[in-house]
Design a protein around this motif. Sequence first.
Motif, PDB file in Angstrom:
ATOM      1  N   HIS A  19     -11.469   2.945   1.324  1.00  0.00           N
ATOM      2  CA  HIS A  19     -10.079   2.401   1.678  1.00  0.00           C
ATOM      3  C   HIS A  19      -8.708   2.840   1.084  1.00  0.00           C
ATOM      4  O   HIS A  19      -7.983   3.516   1.758  1.00  0.00           O
ATOM      5  N   TYR A  20      -9.137   3.197  -0.118  1.00  0.00           N
ATOM      6  CA  TYR A  20      -7.719   3.558  -0.846  1.00  0.00           C
ATOM      7  C   TYR A  20      -7.757   5.166  -0.935  1.00  0.00           C
ATOM      8  O   TYR A  20      -6.733   5.774  -0.893  1.00  0.00           O
ATOM      9  N   TYR A  76     -13.968   0.017  -0.787  1.00  0.00           N
ATOM     10  CA  TYR A  76     -12.744  -0.198  -1.289  1.00  0.00           C
ATOM     11  C   TYR A  76     -12.335   1.211  -1.781  1.00  0.00           C
ATOM     12  O   TYR A  76     -11.192   1.719  -1.512  1.00  0.00           O
ATOM     13  N   LEU A 134      -6.337   6.915  -5.288  1.00  0.00           N
ATOM     14  CA  LEU A 134      -5.511   5.863  -5.504  1.00  0.00           C
ATOM     15  C   LEU A 134      -6.329   4.417  -6.094  1.00  0.00           C
ATOM     16  O   LEU A 134      -5.529   3.711  -6.789  1.00  0.00           O
ATOM     17  N   GLY A 135      -7.596   4.337  -5.623  1.00  0.00           N
ATOM     18  CA  GLY A 135      -8.035   3.017  -6.086  1.00  0.00           C
ATOM     19  C   GLY A 135      -8.400   3.012  -7.652  1.00  0.00           C
ATOM     20  O   GLY A 135      -8.172   2.029  -8.322  1.00  0.00           O
ATOM     21  N   SER A 188       0.679  -1.212   0.121  1.00  0.00           N
ATOM     22  CA  SER A 188       0.029  -0.027  -0.029  1.00  0.00           C
ATOM     23  C   SER A 188       0.907   1.181   0.016  1.00  0.00           C
ATOM     24  O   SER A 188       0.427   2.354  -0.766  1.00  0.00           O
ATOM     25  N   TYR A 215     -12.355  -1.629  -6.806  1.00  0.00           N
ATOM     26  CA  TYR A 215     -11.943  -0.479  -6.192  1.00  0.00           C
ATOM     27  C   TYR A 215     -12.267   0.755  -6.844  1.00  0.00           C
ATOM     28  O   TYR A 215     -12.180   1.744  -6.209  1.00  0.00           O
TER      29      TYR A 215
END
Length: 273
Positions: A240-241, A237, A248-249, A184, A231
């Motif tokens: 999260h990213y 998701y 970022l996802g 990550s 993502y």
Amino acid sequence: MRSEDRYPEEPPADGLTVGRTAGLVGVSVKTLHHWDTIGLVRPGGRTRAGYRVYGDDDVARLHRVLVYREIGVPLAAIGRLLDDPEVDAREHLHRQREQLTERISRLERMVGAVDRMLLESKPGIRLTPEEQVEIFGDDWDPARTEEAEERWGGTAQWAQYAERAAAMDHEDWEGVAAAARALSADLATAYRRGVAPGSGAADALAERHRAQISTYFDCTHAMQVCIGRTYVTDPGYVAHYDAIAPGLGGWLYEVIAANAGAHGVDPESAAWE
């Protein structure tokens, strides 16, 4: 049936009817009748119509009987404890409390042992929820594993995951978590530096990402594309990213898609195999 049980509407003058008392202390009317018959607890009051009722002292005695009965004292012994002036009731209760505390501790240990047996007998990750949070971080939700099982439990990939996860110990999971955190961090660094999807550096990161998934089951490039789509479509998701680096996802999906294309997979039509 006694007359006072047939006429529960009779208003008590200075106490509670048998039915109301039974409901208050949580026993049956039959039990109260039995205790009355053996002289353990006898209703000491009367209604205006002459029906026997339980007064405050009677109810207090009932509660004491229930405490003794709960800790296993026979009814005959309870009567002696309550009526014998030579018996120190407080001292006896202290002894019974110590025994109850020991019993509770023993039962808690037994529950813990059963929980461990259930955990060890269940296929998949063999970590307690507390251990999962400790290893994967405070934002980890142990319920994710159960949700994943509900969704994918019948697939070959889940069976593969369950077999591999069951063979992993605490140290193995710590290694997996450390590798995920490192990936990550490297993904975020590459994204911020403007590494282009399809470049050699981006393809290398895509392969690290696929290798990480392959810790759990054999992940093809097509499967990786299917996972990558989440993502940008799954709010969990995306969040999260975004928490690592906003956007970022979406960038990671482009990296995965470009690498898959270089391996002969059409990202637009890629399907789970």
